[in-house]
Design a protein around this motif. Structure first.
Motif, mmCIF file in Angstrom:
data_model
loop_
_atom_site.group_PDB
_atom_site.id
_atom_site.type_symbol
_atom_site.label_atom_id
_atom_site.label_comp_id
_atom_site.label_asym_id
_atom_site.label_seq_id
_atom_site.Cartn_x
_atom_site.Cartn_y
_atom_site.Cartn_z
ATOM 1 N N HIS A 162 -11.176 0.516 1.983
ATOM 2 C CA HIS A 162 -11.093 0.149 0.573
ATOM 3 C C HIS A 162 -9.866 -0.733 0.299
ATOM 4 O O HIS A 162 -9.954 -1.729 -0.409
ATOM 5 C CB HIS A 162 -11.018 1.399 -0.313
ATOM 6 C CG HIS A 162 -12.366 1.908 -0.725
ATOM 7 N ND1 HIS A 162 -12.921 3.045 -0.173
ATOM 8 C CD2 HIS A 162 -13.270 1.433 -1.602
ATOM 9 C CE1 HIS A 162 -14.119 3.240 -0.707
ATOM 10 N NE2 HIS A 162 -14.365 2.281 -1.584
ATOM 11 N N SER A 163 -8.753 -0.352 0.875
ATOM 12 C CA SER A 163 -7.504 -1.027 0.526
ATOM 13 C C SER A 163 -7.480 -2.477 0.991
ATOM 14 O O SER A 163 -6.823 -3.313 0.387
ATOM 15 C CB SER A 163 -6.311 -0.281 1.127
ATOM 16 O OG SER A 163 -6.304 1.046 0.662
ATOM 17 N N LEU A 168 0.824 -1.212 0.000
ATOM 18 C CA LEU A 168 0.000 0.000 0.000
ATOM 19 C C LEU A 168 0.857 1.259 0.000
ATOM 20 O O LEU A 168 1.791 1.386 0.802
ATOM 21 C CB LEU A 168 -0.927 0.003 1.219
ATOM 22 C CG LEU A 168 -1.895 -1.175 1.327
ATOM 23 C CD1 LEU A 168 -2.719 -1.069 2.617
ATOM 24 C CD2 LEU A 168 -2.811 -1.258 0.118
ATOM 25 N N ARG A 215 -3.228 4.850 -0.256
ATOM 26 C CA ARG A 215 -4.051 3.689 0.088
ATOM 27 C C ARG A 215 -4.032 3.403 1.585
ATOM 28 O O ARG A 215 -4.992 2.892 2.147
ATOM 29 C CB ARG A 215 -3.581 2.458 -0.683
ATOM 30 C CG ARG A 215 -3.851 2.536 -2.170
ATOM 31 C CD ARG A 215 -4.211 1.165 -2.755
ATOM 32 N NE ARG A 215 -4.504 1.286 -4.182
ATOM 33 C CZ ARG A 215 -5.671 1.691 -4.669
ATOM 34 N NH1 ARG A 215 -6.660 2.012 -3.855
ATOM 35 N NH2 ARG A 215 -5.848 1.775 -5.965
#
Lengths: 899, 277
Positions: free
Chosen positions: A119-120, A109, A113
């Motif tokens: 979301h990640s 990430l 992110r």
């Protein structure tokens, strides 16, 4: 084709349709896990040229000529990647099966992110942790404490297998390459109820590589139950290994063994089965009707489809309701859900050169599995060895023997090693589930809230087989009623066969289902009477000095080893009124409310449960601990070391532990029913104390100092004014033939009680039905915390699992009895975004019964969460939602009419 | 997962190399759906990767997206400032159930050809009035409006062997205003309803695109922003009461309800004058 995997070059030609995940595993990259094999869980995440992908979805040929990085290649020159270190520092794993993929994702990430973890991390599922510790790792927080001699018990010590988990070196059940192993696949029934008229194997046998096909005609015609308990009589012997009648869509019809999984699968498709379709019944109430098709005709057909009924009454509910000022009656129901441990079921069986059988398996009860195998195949116990290495979650799902038997059958018939790994779909259609229960609750109370009567009627849908059906029903009628003092209680329950995938043991074990019903009903009654829900509970809850009983008059072995329910209610009430947690979203469509529920748990099952532990002082001055219980992410290995270290005044790191092996460890009933601490832990405590006595006794004789002047101090012993290393003591003992060894057994009686209280503040959008949990708080009365970090982790994980049960999970069954949504994309276990961070508090109690003051805690935390959420929803909206799950599409219409 | 029935992989350098078409043939783009379920009826995968189609091409006429463009690449597209509706790319991608890791492999064309009701690349391209270029195996090509491509749940107009080559989004729709509403039964889950309204700059028109709630996209054009009653009547005229899609991601009545609710929110938003950025 040439591949570069973790810096090593591989030249190989993958099969045309092979995915990268299995290709990597073929070359020994066992850190690449299979959680779902369909791109939903992320356990197989690897990097392709530095970019994270799900290797189960990546065609293997596409990785040729590219750089593949797996978890095993993340550390450079033996130095852990910072993300691996962060996961260790935060102990961001329990079973550890998802960890490799979680780390490979987290380590990829970028800063942007990292700011959006919901979301990640949506492509990575963890069933154990509730994501809190993973969030800690991603924020660089450290949870582990130092391992200090004499202070092991009560410290947040790390899992001894942590370093192997974060580097992908921990070997789960299928993470070995067994030379010459054949692969097993089963054909599963497409019909909910049918008699097998004929099976034509000709075309299937012609598939190259097929080594054997087994049907009901090839297996011992011996009835048993797949459920594992110490007392095999508590489950019905209603199952044949392979049967000529199938009773649910997904039941095994035939097993094919072949050189490759592909050949076995192809042969399954080519088996030509003629079925005689039989009438099926899916609804348990309909199944109890006299004209319903009967599933089982095994000597108890007179009862129809009612596998078991349980009834009891204390006092007289008739009189209780007559004396009530208010009566509340409503029916509540809970859904069928799947354990969804990230590691699916799987076993590997082989015979050694002496003909002895070995079974490597993913089981919560390897000793019982061994007994069942001996029963099925009429083998002598000495000829069978069953063991676990590392297990990727259980939650009750692995309190079954459903993969070992066919591997053993095939190995015995063919003579070669045989392995079988369930697919994720098979977990949903061919394993076990939480029993769906429908509970009618009737409560009576005086105007001041004092309960006058509790009457409960439960129908449990045990599905096509009855394993755990009776015990879960008994649990359903037990603690949730015992939690309240009331003179008049009655309960009646039925576990009913239907043509649906069977029920089984599942964290909370029946009590979860009726806790939802009774705690919802208590809230409804409190509202009717205008009494605060906390006050209502305080008025009626069981207290020390009360005779603890549900609806059975005979005395029980449950007693108050400690009591902290009052503290738990205070802690939750204080937290909910503290102003902590999130604000409700702005907008007139959002309504918010709070809810509370309590749960009580007898610490251990009413059936027999036993455990043995062996300890020894080793020549190097360290200790050996052998314990039969399974570690499947529950943390028992860590806490058992701590218990032993505490007794022996040393560091946990000085204790080498082996577990769950019928050859190498003493007998253990199994790790279920929250017994890891209160039974196995007690065995460790007793064995450690016995070894302590052994050591002090010898030291006293050796030095001439009285034992009262001898004590252990980490890796040394002090006798009077003399101090010597344990290494030297061992040498001295060895020279005169002294053996520093001890073995003890533990049983489970008496049993103590644990309590959990959960509080929820939530907001609901009355048009869309969306629920947002603003604050989640649990207080647990589980006695002394042997490992506070682990205790909190178990509670975090149980809360997340409960949130799934309450808000997102539901096995949907179609009109023909088939599961509609047997994949994670359609059956949503909580992802990072679904789980709020909970406050976890502990009552200050020290138990007089449990080892070192501790009580059970693996299961109990799950029970109060669903009713707390439902009660908060009722508080927010004025509407009672009595049926799980509380998904937006089930609640919008009752909220939006006035929007 | 392993696709055990697959016997061969073809890796053509041009689509012309693939002349015939057998029932067990399938085009392979990202593979993120094909490899997610058993495919017992498939025998040959024909890999599109080496066709080397440029992922994105920008022109005055609009944006051309190769079917093989990954969702990650499209997500990273940096649009000209006047294309306000290009922000829908990110918004729609974030409505996908799939995580960013899947986007690294999954393609825009794959999402469209899978033709699930909740396919957010379908929502995106239908809302932006895209046209799809399709290549048939006899060498002929055709163009069809995105709206007409999906015909039902997991069904579309593609003939055996026909290939989605590219998606053209016209500049005029990329220059529009838009409003998007979306709901899922779970946090960041698969859409129960994904509804987009667009409005041509300087006009009061409204183009409403309903996806996920229905088996195939439904589009309703209004010359002027309708009243609330007009909107509801238009939705009822376009979608019969039994025309909503029930699945584990939402009941049909719920999707019906969300459609009204979100369409009305979009109507109200687009009835307001545009706020200049």
């Amino acid at each position: 084709m040439t591949y570069l995997v973790d810096g090593k070059q591989i030249s190989a030609e993958p099969h045309a349709g092979q995915c990268l995940r299995t290709f990597l595993r073929d070359f020994g990259s066992f850190g690449v896990k299979k959680g779902c094999d369909g791109g939903d869980c992320g356990a197989c995440t690897v990097w392709l040229d530095g970019v994270p992908v799900h290797s189960c979805l990546t065609p293997a040929f596409r990785a040729a000529g590219r750089e593949v990085t797996t978890i095993a290649g993340l550390a450079v020159d033996g130095v852990l990647h910072p993300m691996q270190q962060a996961f260790l520092d935060a102990q961001a794993f329990q079973c550890g099966f998802c960890t490799a993929g979680m780390i490979m994702t987290a380590a990829s990430l970028d800063a942007e992110r990292l700011q959006d973890l919901p979301h990640s991390l949506k492509g990575n599922l963890c069933r154990c942790t509730g994501y809190r510790s993973i969030n800690d790792a991603l924020h660089g927080r450290t949870s582990v404490e130092a391992d200090v001699a004499g202070r092991a018990c009560g410290a947040s010590l790390p899992n001894p297998f942590g370093p192997s988990i974060v580097t992908g070196q921990a070997h789960y059940t299928m993470d070995v390459a067994v030379e010459g192993a054949l692969h097993l696949k089963v054909l599963r029934s497409p019909h909910a109820h049918a008699r097998i008229v004929a099976i034509d194997r000709q075309k299937a046998l012609a598939v190259p590589g097929v080594a054997g096909i087994f049907t009901w005609e090839d297996v011992p015609r011996r009835l048993y139950s797949t459920a594992t308990h110490e007392d095999h009589l508590v489950d019905p012997d209603d199952t044949y290994m392979l049967d000529n009648v199938v009773r649910f869509v997904g039941q095994r019809v035939a097993a094919v063994v072949a050189e490759t999984e592909a050949a076995a699968e192809a042969a399954c498709h080519l088996l030509d089965v003629t079925y005689e379709i039989l009438p099926a019944v899916f609804d348990p109430v309909t199944a109890m009707e006299p004209d319903a098709p009967v599933l089982h005709d095994k000597g108890d057909a007179a009862r129809g489809n009612i596998y078991v009924d349980i009834k009891g009454e204390v006092g007289s509910v008739l009189e209780g309701f007559a004396g009530a000022d208010a009566v509340h009656e409503m029916t509540y129901s809970t859904s069928r859900v799947q354990h969804s441990h990230l590691e699916t079921h799987g076993s590997i069986a082989w015979k050694d050169e002496t003909g002895r059988l070995h079974v490597r398996t993913s089981s919560q009860a390897p000793f019982i599995a061994k007994q069942k195998l001996c029963h099925l195949f009429q083998m002598s116990p000495r000829d069978v060895h069953v063991f676990c290495e590392r297990i990727g979650g259980g939650f009750g799902g692995k309190q079954e023997m459903i993969s070992e038997d066919l591997c053993v059958l095939a190995t015995l018939k063919i003579g070669r090693p045989v392995q079988w790994e369930f697919t994720r779909e098979e977990q949903f259609i061919g394993a076990t589930t939480r029993h769906q229960m429908t509970t009618r609750v009737k409560l009576g109370a005086k105007r001041d809230g004092t309960l006058t009567a509790i009457d409960v009627h439960v129908v449990s849908n045990t599905g096509a087989y009855g394993g755990h059906g009776g015990e879960t029903l008994a649990a359903a009628l037990g603690n949730p009623l015992t939690a309240y003092r009331c003179k008049n209680k009655r309960a009646e329950g039925y576990a009913v066969y239907t043509n649906i995938v069977p029920g089984g043991g599942f964290r909370g074990y029946g009590a979860s289902q009726t806790t939802f019903a009774i705690e919802s009903a208590m809230d409804d009654l409190a509202r009717t009477l205008g009494i605060d829900p906390f006050a209502m509970r305080r008025l009626n809850m069981v207290r020390p000095g009360d005779w603890m009983e549900s609806v059975w008059k005979d005395p029980s072995d449950v007693t108050f080893g400690s009591y902290g329910l009052d503290q738990c209610l205070d802690l939750v009430e204080d937290a909910l009124s503290s102003g902590r947690g999130a604000e409700p979203p702005a907008g007139e469509n959002w309504q918010s409310g709070t809810g509370v529920a309590l749960a009580m748990l007898d610490c251990g099952p009413p059936t027999e449960h036993r455990s043995g532990a062996e300890m020894a002082l080793l020549p190097d001055g360290r200790y050996h601990l052998a314990i039969g219980s399974t570690e499947m992410g529950n943390g028992s290995v860590t806490s058992h070391r701590q218990i032993a270290a505490s007794v022996l005044s040393t560091r946990a790191d000085q204790v080498a532990i082996i577990n769950a092996d019928t050859d190498l460890t003493p007998y253990d009933t199994g790790t279920f029913a929250s017994t890891g601490t209160v039974v196995a832990g007690r065995a460790v405590d007793a064995a450690a104390n016995a070894l302590l006595d052994n050591i002090l006794d010898f030291a006293s004789r050796h030095t001439g100092a009285p034992t009262s002047e001898c004590h252990l101090d980490d890796d040394e012993i002090v006798c009077g004014n003399r101090r010597m290393s344990l290494q030297d003591l061992w040498k001295a003992g060895h020279a005169v033939g002294h053996r520093f060894e001890a073995k003890r057994k533990a049983y489970l009686s008496p049993r103590t009680v644990a309590f959990n209280v959960h509080g929820i503040r939530l907001a609901v959008e009355k048009v869309t039905g969306e629920i947002r949990i603003l604050q989640s708080v649990q207080a647990a009365d589980i006695g002394r915390l042997i490992n506070p970090m682990q205790c909190r982790g178990q509670i975090d994980g149980a809360i997340a699992m409960a949130i799934g049960w309450t808000l997102t999970e539901n096995m949907m069954i179609d009109d023909h009895g088939a599961v509609i949504n047997p994949a994670f994309r359609n059956y949503r276990i909580p992802a990072f975004a679904d789980v709020p961070e909970s406050e976890v508090h502990f009552a200050d109690t020290y138990d007089a019964i449990g080892p070192l003051g501790a009580k059970s805690q693996g299961e109990s935390a799950i029970n109060p969460v669903a009713p707390a959420i439902a009660n908060a929803l009722a508080n927010a909206t004025g509407v009672r939602f009595a049926h799980l799950p509380l998904t937006p599409d089930r609640i919008f219409d009752r909220l939006s009419h006035d929007a | 997962m392993n696709l055990n029935a697959i016997r061969a992989i073809k890796r053509p350098l041009t689509a012309d190399e693939i002349t015939g078409w057998a029932s067990g043939d399938a085009w392979l783009a990202g593979g993120t759906w094909l490899f997610s379920e058993p495919q017992p009826s498939l025998e040959t995968l024909i890999d599109l990767e080496q066709l080397g189609w440029p992922a994105l091409a920008l022109s005055d006429g609009g944006l051309d997206i190769a079917a093989t463009c990954s969702i990650a690449t499209l997500y990273g597209f940096n649009p000209p400032v006047q294309w306000g509706a290009a922000a829908l790319i990110k918004e729609c991608a974030n409505c996908l159930l799939a995580s960013f890791k899947i986007w690294n492999a999954a393609t825009v064309g794959g999402n469209i050809c899978m033709s699930l009701p909740a396919g957010a690349m379908i929502s995106l391209t239908v809302a932006l009035e895209a046209t799809y270029e399709l290549w048939q195996r006899d060498g002929t090509q055709r163009e069809i409006p995105a709206l007409d491509f999906v015909t039902g749940n997991h069904a579309n107009v593609l003939k055996p062997g026909e290939l989605l080559r590219s998606i053209h989004i016209p500049a005029r729709s990329l220059s529009k205003r838009f409003a998007l509403r979306h709901a899922s039964l779970t946090k960041l889950g698969r859409s129960a309803a994904l509804i987009v309204g667009t409005q041509t700059g300087g006009t009061g028109d409204m183009l409403l695109t309903i996806t996920a709630a229905t088996p195939r996209p439904v589009q309703i054009a209004f010359p002027a922003v309708p009243t609330s009653i007009e909107l509801r009547r238009a939705i009822d005229a376009a979608i019969p009461g039994d025309g909503y899609f029930a699945d584990p991601h939402g009941s049909a009545p719920y999707k019906h309800h969300l459609t009204y609710h979100f369409a009305e929110q979009i109507r109200q938003e687009l009835a307001q004058p545009a706020v200049l950025a």
